[in-house]
Scaffold this motif. Structure first.
Motif, PDB file in Angstrom:
ATOM      1  N   GLY A 147      10.597  -5.849   5.473  1.00 55.06           N
ATOM      2  CA  GLY A 147      11.991  -5.310   6.695  1.00 55.06           C
ATOM      3  C   GLY A 147      11.442  -5.105   7.504  1.00 55.06           C
ATOM      4  O   GLY A 147      10.048  -5.598   8.268  1.00 55.06           O
ATOM      5  N   LYS A 148      12.534  -5.078   8.998  1.00 51.73           N
ATOM      6  CA  LYS A 148      12.454  -5.682  10.181  1.00 51.73           C
ATOM      7  C   LYS A 148      12.516  -3.989  10.975  1.00 51.73           C
ATOM      8  O   LYS A 148      12.321  -3.710  12.023  1.00 51.73           O
ATOM      9  CB  LYS A 148      12.819  -6.314  10.982  1.00 51.73           C
ATOM     10  N   THR A 149      13.829  -3.443   9.899  1.00 51.94           N
ATOM     11  CA  THR A 149      14.091  -2.301  10.789  1.00 51.94           C
ATOM     12  C   THR A 149      13.340  -1.097  10.339  1.00 51.94           C
ATOM     13  O   THR A 149      13.275  -1.152   9.029  1.00 51.94           O
ATOM     14  CB  THR A 149      15.297  -1.334  10.305  1.00 51.94           C
ATOM     15  N   PRO A 150      13.278   0.279  11.532  1.00 50.25           N
ATOM     16  CA  PRO A 150      12.675   1.690  10.548  1.00 50.25           C
ATOM     17  C   PRO A 150      13.516   1.691   9.492  1.00 50.25           C
ATOM     18  O   PRO A 150      12.508   2.267   8.468  1.00 50.25           O
ATOM     19  CB  PRO A 150      12.925   2.461  11.431  1.00 50.25           C
ATOM     20  N   HIS A 151      14.829   1.993   9.337  1.00 48.10           N
ATOM     21  CA  HIS A 151      15.275   1.859   8.104  1.00 48.10           C
ATOM     22  C   HIS A 151      14.880   1.430   6.787  1.00 48.10           C
ATOM     23  O   HIS A 151      14.757   2.351   5.536  1.00 48.10           O
ATOM     24  CB  HIS A 151      16.615   2.192   8.510  1.00 48.10           C
ATOM     25  N   GLU A 152      14.823   0.050   6.859  1.00 46.75           N
ATOM     26  CA  GLU A 152      13.960  -0.713   5.978  1.00 46.75           C
ATOM     27  C   GLU A 152      12.975  -0.367   5.662  1.00 46.75           C
ATOM     28  O   GLU A 152      12.500  -0.004   4.647  1.00 46.75           O
ATOM     29  CB  GLU A 152      14.517  -1.693   5.586  1.00 46.75           C
ATOM     30  N   ASN A 153      12.204   0.191   7.077  1.00 48.84           N
ATOM     31  CA  ASN A 153      10.624   0.502   6.442  1.00 48.84           C
ATOM     32  C   ASN A 153      10.410   1.595   6.005  1.00 48.84           C
ATOM     33  O   ASN A 153       9.488   1.867   4.910  1.00 48.84           O
ATOM     34  CB  ASN A 153      10.210   0.265   8.403  1.00 48.84           C
ATOM     35  N   ILE A 154      11.485   2.909   5.845  1.00 52.60           N
ATOM     36  CA  ILE A 154      10.517   4.000   5.397  1.00 52.60           C
ATOM     37  C   ILE A 154      10.875   4.148   3.648  1.00 52.60           C
ATOM     38  O   ILE A 154      10.664   4.620   2.712  1.00 52.60           O
ATOM     39  CB  ILE A 154      11.777   5.212   5.605  1.00 52.60           C
ATOM     40  N   GLN A 155      12.472   2.904   3.763  1.00 48.42           N
ATOM     41  CA  GLN A 155      12.750   2.557   2.441  1.00 48.42           C
ATOM     42  C   GLN A 155      12.145   1.821   1.521  1.00 48.42           C
ATOM     43  O   GLN A 155      10.628   2.357   0.054  1.00 48.42           O
ATOM     44  CB  GLN A 155      14.503   1.904   2.014  1.00 48.42           C
ATOM     45  N   PHE A 156      11.241   0.897   2.108  1.00 46.53           N
ATOM     46  CA  PHE A 156       9.691  -0.044   1.924  1.00 46.53           C
ATOM     47  C   PHE A 156       8.750   1.109   1.228  1.00 46.53           C
ATOM     48  O   PHE A 156       8.457   0.539   0.129  1.00 46.53           O
ATOM     49  CB  PHE A 156       9.472  -0.786   2.613  1.00 46.53           C
ATOM     50  N   LEU A 157       8.003   1.946   2.533  1.00 46.57           N
ATOM     51  CA  LEU A 157       7.648   2.796   1.451  1.00 46.57           C
ATOM     52  C   LEU A 157       7.514   4.130   1.200  1.00 46.57           C
ATOM     53  O   LEU A 157       6.255   3.993  -0.051  1.00 46.57           O
ATOM     54  CB  LEU A 157       6.952   3.622   3.517  1.00 46.57           C
ATOM     55  N   LEU A 158       8.610   4.634   0.628  1.00 43.47           N
ATOM     56  CA  LEU A 158       8.479   5.124  -0.829  1.00 43.47           C
ATOM     57  C   LEU A 158       8.887   4.117  -1.642  1.00 43.47           C
ATOM     58  O   LEU A 158       7.697   4.609  -2.865  1.00 43.47           O
ATOM     59  CB  LEU A 158       9.930   5.561  -0.600  1.00 43.47           C
ATOM     60  N   VAL A 159       9.711   2.916  -1.585  1.00 43.89           N
ATOM     61  CA  VAL A 159       9.439   1.899  -3.110  1.00 43.89           C
ATOM     62  C   VAL A 159       7.421   0.920  -3.557  1.00 43.89           C
ATOM     63  O   VAL A 159       7.016   1.964  -5.020  1.00 43.89           O
ATOM     64  CB  VAL A 159       9.644   0.409  -2.618  1.00 43.89           C
ATOM     65  N   LEU A 160       6.924   1.822  -2.080  1.00 38.18           N
ATOM     66  CA  LEU A 160       5.588   1.329  -2.209  1.00 38.18           C
ATOM     67  C   LEU A 160       4.771   2.485  -3.193  1.00 38.18           C
ATOM     68  O   LEU A 160       3.971   2.201  -3.603  1.00 38.18           O
ATOM     69  CB  LEU A 160       4.898   0.541  -0.805  1.00 38.18           C
ATOM     70  N   THR A 161       5.232   3.495  -2.504  1.00 40.88           N
ATOM     71  CA  THR A 161       4.161   3.967  -3.010  1.00 40.88           C
ATOM     72  C   THR A 161       4.740   5.084  -4.488  1.00 40.88           C
ATOM     73  O   THR A 161       3.887   4.998  -5.110  1.00 40.88           O
ATOM     74  CB  THR A 161       4.264   5.737  -1.919  1.00 40.88           C
ATOM     75  N   CYS A 162       5.914   4.469  -5.209  1.00 38.76           N
ATOM     76  CA  CYS A 162       6.144   4.795  -6.388  1.00 38.76           C
ATOM     77  C   CYS A 162       5.301   3.752  -6.704  1.00 38.76           C
ATOM     78  O   CYS A 162       5.303   4.201  -7.625  1.00 38.76           O
ATOM     79  CB  CYS A 162       7.588   4.622  -6.474  1.00 38.76           C
ATOM     80  N   ILE A 163       5.134   3.293  -6.450  1.00 41.53           N
ATOM     81  CA  ILE A 163       4.298   1.767  -6.696  1.00 41.53           C
ATOM     82  C   ILE A 163       2.848   1.865  -7.416  1.00 41.53           C
ATOM     83  O   ILE A 163       2.607   2.164  -8.297  1.00 41.53           O
ATOM     84  CB  ILE A 163       4.231  -0.166  -6.820  1.00 41.53           C
TER      85      ILE A 163
END
Ligand code: ADP
Ligand code: MG
Length: 703
Positions: free
Chosen positions: A345-361
């Protein structure tokens, strides 16, 4: 001039797809069906009758005379039983073509011969097939004429899954529910559904059909059980992405056309690393459709190869010493409104969601590495994973330099304050950096690699259904999402809760991240230090299915019951034992009836030559030495053959199950290798004219 091919016209022409349904079905019926497809609402019989009628009319226009419930039992291949549309003759003696809603939504094949792992007693042989309307029906054209194929799930009388599709659909439910929970936490109120997207890349070999027919090993087992390496292998890398030869190009053209007609988005084709090896990749689709389409790809490759005088080998390791074939399972999560949860994603908001998804994986893969490994277990894949070839049997994740750096910052300081490549920080949210999607490099040695907006699971066997790996991926990630949501939902400080969760998972599961060379010996040592499992064979992998941890997870998300898991483990042990037994019997047959007679004949010729040469008063040392060398190897072959016979007989007499499978692995497989060794040596020294079958060189360089 060759005929122009209009791809947009032929694409999907044999599929009962959305356009056809909209055209043909009454509005209300169409709406009901769409609701069923999108929301899983049950289909009533009146609606089903109308759909069945229209589907039949459409199929008959395409030339169809039969329909089949096309399903995926645990044999690993698809199954089908064909019924014609004809009804009982009328008083006039004529017949009508009919197809009812009942026949569409439910079939009842006598299923007693499909593996059930004890789930279905033989006296209760009924199995049910139920229409899976989320994967479109299609008409297949082949020597049998045209057949309406209806993708279906296959269950026992009591509702237990006897197939690959049912658990896949259940796991898609699980990941949908948990992904939506996670999205809602981040303020997404618009997405209605999250589906796993899957793009399986398929590798395969092509060999000449005439040569194939001269090899019993290829005919019975799909791989060569004997065979010396040709003078040239793949060392020059001149095949990889090389110019596609005309014979192969003609084959690929026909494969593409056939696949496009049934709606498979065949996209990429190229030569692979090994001589005679190729790859086909489609555009990704919803997991369920992607799995069905991959079956169609495999069937089409085989059928079209025959039409071109070739045979398509889907075995994981058709030739020892030459690269084997796998399937790369590309996986991501997509919302119905087109968002990819694995896009940084491009925004910090998407960014933090992405990091959560990633670390869950990370957590999911680390916690259930054994299950992922098991999902790629196959007798053929034992020759790749952890054997002479990559990927290794150790599950690790490749994140790429930038993401790994972010992880390291999270682990060491609890915050990530900058991202590599010196990109400007637009945190906004705590201290997490922006992530540039293309800042990831490629690492082809990792079994589970992040590739920009998806993960690529590279262990899957080339013959196997991709259903199994996706069932595991969907469920383990659903579990991690659920745990994260439990921790974050209701937290007073949302930002802090998310941040803490990301950090916790990054710290606890960093060990599964590895960006180095997965093929190296150092990695095997390093992984051991990190405590990562290294499961080397199918028989050692299967028990992962029935650990308390796996059972608890699969039951929690209603993907498998304990009984279903136990039955699957049992079936897999049996399948392994049967596969090795067939290979052993084939070797015994080939050695007894082909190699030993051929070598005896050759030694006789040599002996005659020695006598004749000597009689001419000439020195026959060379001939005599060769005769001796051949005779020694012949004796070794005979001894190894006797030992293999004994070992295989012992194994076959054992009770079916884990113990028997293990015996095949620990005793029969080495006995097979011991028989192969002298035969391959003999192949190198015996006159080619005297050798009873085509060599590796003939098979892979002369297609
Ligand atoms: P490679 O370099 O490994 O060949 P590609 O980018 O060509 O990678 O993609 C390979 C496969 O990945 C294709 O089948 C493609 O459809 C699939 N793929 C691409 N994006 C996604 C996604 N978001 N989810 C699932 N599969 C995807
Ligand atoms: Mg790939």
């Amino acid at each position: 001039m060759s005929e122009l091919l209009n791809v947009t016209t032929i694409f999907g022409e044999d599929v009962f797809n959305d356009t056809v349904m909209q055209e043909r079905l009454p509005k209300k019926v169409y709406k009901n069906l769409k609701r069923t497809i999108e929301e899983g609402k049950e289909l009533d019989l009146v609606t089903a009758d109308v759909i069945a009628h229209e589907m039949k009319e459409w199929a008959i226009e395409k030339g169809a005379t039969h329909y089949t419930h096309w399903f995926q039992p645990l044999t690993g291949v698809t199954a089908e039983k064909h019924d014609s549309f004809i009804s009982a003759p009328l008083p006039s003696g004529k017949v009508l073509m009919s197809f009812s809603g009942k026949e569409l939504i439910k079939g009842e094949p006598d299923a007693s011969s499909f593996p059930s792992g004890g789930l279905r007693a033989t006296f209760e042989a009924r199995g049910y097939t139920a229409w899976d309307c989320t994967s479109p029906a299609f008409v297949r054209h082949d020597a049998a004429g045209a057949t309406l194929c209806i993708p279906t799930a296959f269950c026992s009388y009591t509702g237990e899954a006897l197939d690959q599709k049912t658990p896949l659909l259940r796991s898609m439910e699980a990941i949908n529910t948990q992904s939506l929970r996670l999205l809602r936490l981040f303020g997404n109120t618009t997405s209605k559904k999250v589906t796993p997207s899957v793009g399986p890349e398929q590798e395969y070999f092509l060999v000449d059909a005439e040569k194939f027919k001269q090899r019993k090993d290829l005919i019975y087992t799909g791989r060569t059980l004997f065979g010396a390496m040709p003078p040239k292998g793949q060392e020059l890398d001149d095949h990889y992405f090389g110019t596609i030869r005309q014979r192969i190009a003609g084959f690929m053209k026909d494969v593409n056309e056939e696949l496009w007609k049934v709606g498979v988005t065949a996209k990429t084709q190229h030569n692979e690393v090994a001589p005679a090896q190729h790859e086909l990749a489609p555009i990704y689709a919803e997991a369920n459709v992607a799995v069905d389409h991959n079956h169609l790809v495999m069937q089409t490759l085989k059928r079209v190869a025959c039409q071109h005088g070739m045979k398509c080998l889907l075995h994981e390791k058709p030739f020892a010493g030459v690269n084997g074939s796998g399937k790369h399972n590309n996986w991501s999560l997509t919302t119905d409104d087109g968002k990819n949860l694995l896009d940084p994603g491009k925004t910090p908001h998407e960014n933090i969601q992405f990091l959560l998804v990633l670390t869950c994986i990370l957590k999911a893969v680390d916690d259930h590495a054994d299950l992922l490994r098991e999902s790629a277990a196959d007798p053929g894949n034992d020759h790749r994973l952890g054997a002479n070839e990559a990927p290794p049997a150790i599950i690790s994740i490749f994140l790429g330099e930038q993401l790994e750096d972010v992880m390291e910052q999270l682990v060491s300081t609890g915050e990530a304050t900058h991202s590599l490549k010196g990109g400007k920080l637009e945190t906004g949210v705590r201290t997490l950096p922006d992530l540039a999607k293309d800042a990831t490099d490629r690492n082809r040695t990792s079994p589970f690699a992040f590739t920009g907006n998806k993960f690529e699971f590279r262990m899957v066997g080339s013959r196997d259904s991709v259903a199994g790996p996706n069932v595991v991926l969907n469920t383990i990630v659903a579990e991690a999402f659920a745990e994260a949501c439990d921790a974050i939902e209701g937290a007073e400080d949302f930002q802090k809760a998310v941040h803490d969760q990301i950090k916790k998972y990054a710290v606890e599961h960093q060990r599964v991240v590895f960006n180095g060379n997965g093929y190296s010996d150092e990695w095997v040592e390093e992984a051991k230090r990190r405590g990562l499992p290294n499961i080397k064979s199918m028989v050692e992998a299967i028990p992962a299915l029935t650990t308390e941890k796996s059972v608890a997870m699969f039951e929690k998300f209603k993907v498998f019951t304990r009984a279903e898991l136990e039955s699957r483990a049992e079936i897999k042990f049996e399948n392994y034992a049967k596969a090795i037994n067939i290979e052993a019997r084939t070797m015994i047959d080939m050695a007894s009836k082909q190699f030993i007679p051929a070598v005896i004949k050759y030694t006789k010729e040599l002996a005659d030559t020695v006598v004749a040469v000597k009689a001419a008063g000439v020195d026959a040392d060379v001939q005599a030495d060769l005769l001796k060398e051949v005779s020694v190897l012949l004796a070794e072959m005979k001894r190894a053959l006797t030992a293999l016979c004994q070992s295989a007989d012992h194994a076959a007499a054992m009770e079916e199950g884990e113990g028997q499978a293990k015996y095949y692995y620990s005793d029969v497989v080495p006995a097979m290798e011991a028989l192969r060794a002298p035969v391959d040596k003999l192949e190198m020294i015996v006159d080619k004219e005297a050798w009873p079958m085509p060599s590796y060189g003939d098979l892979i360089f002369e297609v």
